[in-house]
Design a protein around this motif. Structure first.
Motif, PDB file in Angstrom:
ATOM      1  N   GLU A 302       0.677  -0.482   0.344  1.00 51.13           N
ATOM      2  CA  GLU A 302       0.091  -0.384  -0.073  1.00 51.13           C
ATOM      3  C   GLU A 302       1.136   1.300   0.334  1.00 51.13           C
ATOM      4  O   GLU A 302       0.313   2.046  -0.157  1.00 51.13           O
ATOM      5  CB  GLU A 302      -1.044  -0.099   1.290  1.00 51.13           C
ATOM      6  N   LEU A 303       1.887   1.373   1.011  1.00 52.11           N
ATOM      7  CA  LEU A 303       2.956   2.300   0.760  1.00 52.11           C
ATOM      8  C   LEU A 303       3.428   2.136  -0.209  1.00 52.11           C
ATOM      9  O   LEU A 303       3.494   3.660  -1.047  1.00 52.11           O
ATOM     10  CB  LEU A 303       4.464   2.058   1.939  1.00 52.11           C
ATOM     11  N   ASP A 306       0.915   4.108  -3.270  1.00 51.67           N
ATOM     12  CA  ASP A 306       1.204   5.511  -2.763  1.00 51.67           C
ATOM     13  C   ASP A 306       2.463   5.979  -3.628  1.00 51.67           C
ATOM     14  O   ASP A 306       2.105   7.146  -3.368  1.00 51.67           O
ATOM     15  CB  ASP A 306       0.927   5.279  -1.576  1.00 51.67           C
ATOM     16  N   LYS A 307       3.333   6.189  -2.507  1.00 51.02           N
ATOM     17  CA  LYS A 307       3.758   6.448  -2.816  1.00 51.02           C
ATOM     18  C   LYS A 307       5.051   6.065  -4.271  1.00 51.02           C
ATOM     19  O   LYS A 307       5.152   7.709  -5.019  1.00 51.02           O
ATOM     20  CB  LYS A 307       5.418   6.344  -1.896  1.00 51.02           C
TER      21      LYS A 307
END
Ligand code: AQP
Length: 356
Positions: A302-303, A306-307
């Protein structure tokens, strides 16, 4: 951003010059257009390029001349060069305020590199671990350029008298060679402080991102397995698939930093998480201590999406507009030459070359 320059300025007239202008120095850094730009290149170098631009005068270079030290398909090299320039822009580097260019458009790099070939000692070059790793057992068959690579890298930096170079951990030894070349040139030609003794800027939780298939091996563009790295242009599904398959071990997540250090695959993923989240690795270890890898991998996916998603999407957009990227590179090269040409002239005079 840590003040890595603190204390250096007092003894370094090159840095002091920038401090008078409210800056910490001049940066030069480069990335090779060898395809498969990955998370290691991003976290170890490119993301920092954008973060440093408010404190330094920056030149960011697509080092196409370094790329051809190993074979590059001429039909691909142009688009690979634009891909790296697009990554600089997508990561947030301001190409108007700073300089983005490709190395071969500024011939002064190669001209200074020849002089540095005559300054650097064979013994120094023989110690370069990257050459040993890249040449492997096939030493007799690799290019002379691959061997001389660190002298060209020194020229890339010193042709602008750059005071700082942000790089990943793997480039530290080449930076030390650049410092040795600057010191020897200044001594040999009785030109004290002519070239600065450049400082490396190596910081963040992921200065050496390792392969997702083997936590003891550096994540690299040339790894034959695409599952070993997250490419900056990977979409959310590809990122998720690669993290899901990333090598781990049968134990739950480590509970302490010293335990993580003994488990390279887990340690690598924790470092990636910390860097992407801008957290200390210890805090990430604390958050996931004793949990299952599956839970951690979901959070990491997820991170990462997202980034990296917005950076990858912006790169894709820019790569569809090659005319724009070419204009950025051409304009950058002109401004880079305006700095490099007078420095090369000074070098030629110092060495004793006659002027045309
Ligand atoms: N795994 C890494 N972790 C952190 N930083 C890294 N860098 C490269 N790999 C990692 C940093 O990225 C910048 C650009 O590197 P480069 O493309 O010029 O050359 P490289 O180091 O040779 O990159 P690769 O991916 O390892 O390419 P191949 O496979 O062709 O050798 C540098 O600042 C580097 O430190």
């Amino acid at each position: 951003m840590p003040d890595v320059t603190a204390g250096a300025a007092a003894s370094n007239p090159h840095i002091a010059r920038y401090q008078a202008r409210g800056l910490k120095g001049r940066i030069l850094s480069g990335v090779q257009p060898t395809g498969n730009l990955h998370l290691g290149n991003y976290l170890g170098a490119i993301r920092n390029f954008a973060r440093l631009q408010s404190d330094y005068e920056c030149l960011y270079c697509v080092v196409d001349m370094h790329a051809i030290t190993v074979w590059q398909d001429p039909a691909q090299l142009g688009s690979q060069t634009r891909e790296i320039a697009s990554a600089f822009l997508a990561a947030g580097v301001d190409g108007r305020k700073h300089i983005i260019f490709n190395q071969s458009m500024v011939p002064e790099h190669a001209q200074l590199a020849w002089i540095f070939n005559c300054v650097a000692r064979l013994g120094w070059m023989n110690r370069m671990t990257q050459f040993k790793e890249k040449a492997g057992k096939d030493r007799e068959n690799v290019s002379l350029g691959l061997y001389a690579y660190p002298a060209l890298m020194a020229a890339d930096i010193l042709i602008y008298k750059a005071t700082h170079v942000p790089v990943g951990e793997d480039q530290k030894q080449h930076l030390e060679l650049t410092r040795d070349i600057a010191i020897k040139f200044n001594n040999d030609y009785a030109a004290p402080d002519f070239f600065p003794v450049t400082e490396p800027l190596i910081f963040g939780a992921a200065t050496r991102v390792m392969s997702l298939r083997d936590g003891t091996k550096k994540m690299s563009k040339s790894d034959p397995s695409d599952f070993s790295r997250i490419n900056l242009t990977d979409d959310a599904d590809a990122i998720a698939g690669k993290i899901r398959r990333a090598k781990t071990d049968p134990h739950p997540m480590p509970e302490t930093a010293s335990e993580a250090e003994k488990r390279p695959d887990a340690d690598n993923l924790l470092g990636i998480y910390a860097a992407l989240a801008d957290m200390e690795k210890d805090a990430v270890i604390f958050e996931f201590a004793g949990k299952q890898f599956s839970e951690f991998k979901s959070a990491l996916t997820e991170l990462a999406v997202d980034k990296l998603g917005p950076v990858g999407a912006e790169m894709q957009r820019l790569m569809k507009d090659p005319g724009h990227v070419d204009t950025v590179l051409k304009d950058g090269a002109q401004r880079a030459r305006a700095i490099a040409a007078p420095i090369l002239e000074e070098v030629y005079r110092t060495v004793g070359f006659l002027k045309p």
